[in-house]
Design a protein around this motif. Structure first.
Motif, PDB file in Angstrom:
ATOM      1  N   GLN A 190     -86.731 -33.609  71.346  1.00  0.00           N
ATOM      2  CA  GLN A 190     -86.636 -32.191  71.652  1.00  0.00           C
ATOM      3  C   GLN A 190     -87.954 -31.453  71.431  1.00  0.00           C
ATOM      4  OE1 GLN A 190     -82.991 -30.065  70.869  1.00  0.00           O
ATOM      5  NE2 GLN A 190     -81.923 -31.946  70.329  1.00  0.00           N
ATOM      6  N   VAL A 191     -89.053 -32.176  71.500  1.00  0.00           N
ATOM      7  CA  VAL A 191     -90.359 -31.531  71.557  1.00  0.00           C
ATOM      8  C   VAL A 191     -90.483 -30.833  72.906  1.00  0.00           C
ATOM      9  CG1 VAL A 191     -92.850 -31.936  71.587  1.00  0.00           C
ATOM     10  CG2 VAL A 191     -91.396 -33.196  69.995  1.00  0.00           C
ATOM     11  N   LEU A 192     -89.955 -31.471  73.937  1.00  0.00           N
ATOM     12  CA  LEU A 192     -89.758 -30.857  75.250  1.00  0.00           C
ATOM     13  C   LEU A 192     -88.249 -30.703  75.449  1.00  0.00           C
ATOM     14  CD1 LEU A 192     -92.374 -32.723  77.498  1.00  0.00           C
ATOM     15  CD2 LEU A 192     -92.552 -30.456  76.451  1.00  0.00           C
ATOM     16  N   VAL A 222     -95.469 -23.772  66.612  1.00  0.00           N
ATOM     17  CA  VAL A 222     -94.301 -22.963  66.961  1.00  0.00           C
ATOM     18  C   VAL A 222     -93.018 -23.668  66.524  1.00  0.00           C
ATOM     19  CG1 VAL A 222     -92.924 -22.075  68.900  1.00  0.00           C
ATOM     20  CG2 VAL A 222     -95.408 -21.744  68.869  1.00  0.00           C
ATOM     21  N   LEU A 223     -92.948 -24.984  66.790  1.00  0.00           N
ATOM     22  CA  LEU A 223     -91.771 -25.749  66.383  1.00  0.00           C
ATOM     23  C   LEU A 223     -91.610 -25.742  64.865  1.00  0.00           C
ATOM     24  CD1 LEU A 223     -92.008 -28.866  68.754  1.00  0.00           C
ATOM     25  CD2 LEU A 223     -90.351 -26.992  68.882  1.00  0.00           C
ATOM     26  N   ASP A 282     -86.147 -28.485  62.021  1.00  0.00           N
ATOM     27  CA  ASP A 282     -85.474 -29.773  62.147  1.00  0.00           C
ATOM     28  C   ASP A 282     -86.117 -30.629  63.231  1.00  0.00           C
ATOM     29  OD1 ASP A 282     -84.506 -27.784  63.938  1.00  0.00           O
ATOM     30  OD2 ASP A 282     -82.831 -29.118  64.486  1.00  0.00           O
ATOM     31  N   VAL A 283     -86.489 -30.009  64.350  1.00  0.00           N
ATOM     32  CA  VAL A 283     -87.173 -30.724  65.425  1.00  0.00           C
ATOM     33  C   VAL A 283     -88.563 -31.144  64.971  1.00  0.00           C
ATOM     34  CG1 VAL A 283     -88.158 -30.507  67.745  1.00  0.00           C
ATOM     35  CG2 VAL A 283     -85.859 -29.626  67.275  1.00  0.00           C
ATOM     36  N   TYR A 284     -89.261 -30.245  64.306  1.00  0.00           N
ATOM     37  CA  TYR A 284     -90.611 -30.546  63.826  1.00  0.00           C
ATOM     38  C   TYR A 284     -90.592 -31.734  62.871  1.00  0.00           C
ATOM     39  CZ  TYR A 284     -95.248 -29.849  61.797  1.00  0.00           C
ATOM     40  OH  TYR A 284     -96.546 -30.028  61.369  1.00  0.00           O
ATOM     41  N   ALA A 285     -89.601 -31.772  61.993  1.00  0.00           N
ATOM     42  CA  ALA A 285     -89.505 -32.857  61.022  1.00  0.00           C
ATOM     43  C   ALA A 285     -89.239 -34.196  61.689  1.00  0.00           C
ATOM     44  CB  ALA A 285     -88.413 -32.552  60.006  1.00  0.00           C
ATOM     45  N   ALA A 288     -81.319 -38.202  62.805  1.00  0.00           N
ATOM     46  CA  ALA A 288     -81.773 -37.143  61.920  1.00  0.00           C
ATOM     47  C   ALA A 288     -81.322 -35.784  62.423  1.00  0.00           C
ATOM     48  CB  ALA A 288     -83.298 -37.178  61.807  1.00  0.00           C
ATOM     49  N   GLY A 289     -81.440 -35.593  63.756  1.00  0.00           N
ATOM     50  CA  GLY A 289     -81.013 -34.319  64.326  1.00  0.00           C
ATOM     51  C   GLY A 289     -79.529 -34.117  64.195  1.00  0.00           C
ATOM     52  N   THR A 290     -78.763 -35.202  64.284  1.00  0.00           N
ATOM     53  CA  THR A 290     -77.315 -35.099  64.157  1.00  0.00           C
ATOM     54  C   THR A 290     -76.932 -34.660  62.759  1.00  0.00           C
ATOM     55  OG1 THR A 290     -77.024 -36.835  65.800  1.00  0.00           O
ATOM     56  CG2 THR A 290     -75.148 -36.348  64.419  1.00  0.00           C
ATOM     57  N   ARG A 291     -77.598 -35.247  61.755  1.00  0.00           N
ATOM     58  CA  ARG A 291     -77.288 -34.864  60.379  1.00  0.00           C
ATOM     59  C   ARG A 291     -77.650 -33.408  60.123  1.00  0.00           C
ATOM     60  NH1 ARG A 291     -79.733 -39.924  59.026  1.00  0.00           N
ATOM     61  NH2 ARG A 291     -81.611 -38.801  58.388  1.00  0.00           N
TER      62      ARG A 291
END
Length: 503
Positions: free
Chosen positions: A326-328, A469-470, A476-479, A490-493
């Motif tokens: 989800q960077v894009l 910006v992220l 969460d996306v940046y991490a 990771a995103g799901t958690r």
């Protein structure tokens, strides 16, 4: 496993276990387009630089890229991700640098892929018009290739591998036959190794020769892009990378030397300037059946098509990797349920390519100079920038690993080879920027000499800004940047998203 997002359904991974070492080699060597490099790149190198040391330049570049590959494949055993350069630079130099690299990679590989349509369209139209009087425009041929690539890009990756294998084996066989003919029919003073003399490495103009040579290897680094789809990433990527560098290096250097034998080492530059890409056919036609020469010309066309298809897959997988994390937009992380291909990334690359082709066709721009030559040279520059940064990233990555991991890989692979490769690649990059006007064939005072390279500075700046910006708006996306398939979990958690099936 997938992750739901507002912009689409994200797939955790590409279809696994479909590629072996041979498949990956076919993909990356096809991207390098051996027959195109031999017939076009080597002769252009002689003609543009005026240097007779093109064969030794290919060997030097192969040695540098082999050095680069030592650390590159060592890192591939610890980081398996279709994002390749983007992921490696993120893990070695940090998240902002990784996103900046992603922006540079998207510009560079799209430039390589789309620029090749100009060459394919012009060469194919010339063949059809001269042989059959078809009167077809270059852009019609380019669009036919575009349609085929767009369809194949959505099919199973192993099917594409078999297509590329057939084309690649045929063109390599023709190159070897042509080399044998040229070597066995030498011009005075006979068979010599003059153009392979190591002393030419320090001759005047060798910088431009090295720059010309390195563009012929662009594509070999794509082995890691296919790592998620291999049966054994830890072994397959290493083998495929070294085989690709060795095979292309020997093929290019051997063919460039064979041409100098057939013309005479002191006449090769003039011959290349006179005959251009026809030189290899001019030298071999008197000694071979017309049917074989005709086949070789057709393989010249299919060589360009194979490179188009291979670079299309590379761009699609970069887009997939960035969408998955989800960077894009997350929609880019979708894969086809039936084939496992990066569906949306493939469609987006096809859409961008046809848009550019439409603009070039409408404006009447020269497909060879303005699309094929200028744009692919610029794409090669971007890949060179990424390789230089990746060498530093490899050293940075292993520096932060545990002593046990560094001991397993050894000091040579984790520190010495990456740093030496960074120095060598930086030197070639400096020469590239210095000689860029020569490479484009424009006046040294032309603004184009800095406008094209400047696109990468702009892309890197945009990527870096987007990473910040992220970090502020979507931590969460940046991490999860650079985590690959693990980013989905990771995103799901983090977001408590609902799981879905692949589209």
């Amino acid at each position: 496993m997938t992750r739901s997002a507002s912009s689409g359904t994200v797939s955790a991974a590409l279809a696994r276990g479909r590629l072996g070492t041979a498949h990956v080699v076919f993909f990356v060597v096809a991207a390098a387009a051996p027959l195109t490099v031999v017939a076009g790149g080597a002769t252009t190198g002689y003609a543009v630089t005026g240097v007779t040391g093109i064969p030794v330049a290919y060997l030097v570049v192969a040695a540098v890229l082999g050095l680069f590959a030592v650390g590159y494949v060592a890192m591939s055993r610890h980081v398996v991700n279709a994002g390749a350069f983007y992921t490696y630079i993120r893990h070695g130099l940090g998240r902002p640098a990784g996103v900046a690299a992603a922006a540079v990679a998207l510009v560079a590989y799209n430039a390589m892929q789309i620029g090749l349509y100009g060459g394919f369209g012009a060469v194919t139209a010339d063949y059809l018009n001269s042989r059959y009087g078809a009167g077809v425009a270059w852009w019609v041929c380019a669009l036919a290739a575009w349609a085929a690539v767009a369809v194949l890009g959505l099919l199973r990756i192993d099917l594409n591998g078999r297509i590329l294998a057939a084309v690649l084996i045929a063109e390599c066989a023709v190159v070897v036959v042509f080399d044998a003919v040229m070597i066995t029919h030498p011009a005075p003073p006979g068979v010599t190794l003059d153009t392979l003399h190591p002393g030419l490495v320090v001759s005047a103009g060798i910088g431009a020769a090295l720059v010309t040579a390195i563009t012929g290897f662009v594509g070999f680094e794509g082995t890691t892009v296919f790592s998620e789809e291999t049966r054994d990433p830890r072994r397959t990527i290493a083998r495929a990378t070294f085989i690709a560098v060795g095979l292309t290096g020997l093929l290019y250097a051997g063919s460039a030397w064979a041409m100098s034998v057939a013309t005479g080492p002191h006449r090769i530059v003039d011959a290349a300037r006179t005959d251009g890409t026809e030189l290899i056919f001019t030298l071999t036609a008197p000694h071979l059946p017309d049917t074989l020469i005709t086949l070789a010309r057709l393989l010249f066309i299919t060589s360009l098509f194979a490179a188009l298809l291979s670079f299309h897959h590379t761009v699609a997988r970069y887009l997939f990797a960035l969408g998955r994390e989800q960077v894009l937009p997350a929609v880019l992380g979708r894969t086809s349920r039936r084939t496992g291909a990066p569906k949306t990334g493939s469609l987006v690359q096809s859409a961008l390519a046809v848009l550019v082709l439409a603009v070039y066709a409408a404006t009447g721009a020269d497909p060879v100079v303005h699309l094929f030559f200028w744009i692919t040279v610029t794409g090669g520059l971007g890949v060179l920038i990424l390789m230089t940064a990746t060498s530093l990233a490899v050293a940075g990555f292993f520096h932060r690993q545990t002593p046990a991991i560094r001991q397993i890989e050894g000091t040579w692979r984790t520190r010495l080879a990456p740093l030496l490769a960074a120095v060598a690649l930086a030197a070639i990059l400096t020469a590239t920027l210095t000689e860029f006007a020569t490479l484009l064939g424009v006046d040294p005072t032309s603004p184009l000499r800095w406008m094209f390279p400047a696109t990468y500075a702009v892309a890197a700046a945009i990527g870096t800004a987007w990473a910040h910006v992220l970090r502020r708006t979507r931590p969460d996306v940046y991490a999860a940047i650079g985590l690959g398939a693990d980013s989905v979990t990771a995103g799901t958690r983090t977001t408590a998203s609902t799981h879905h099936q692949h589209v």
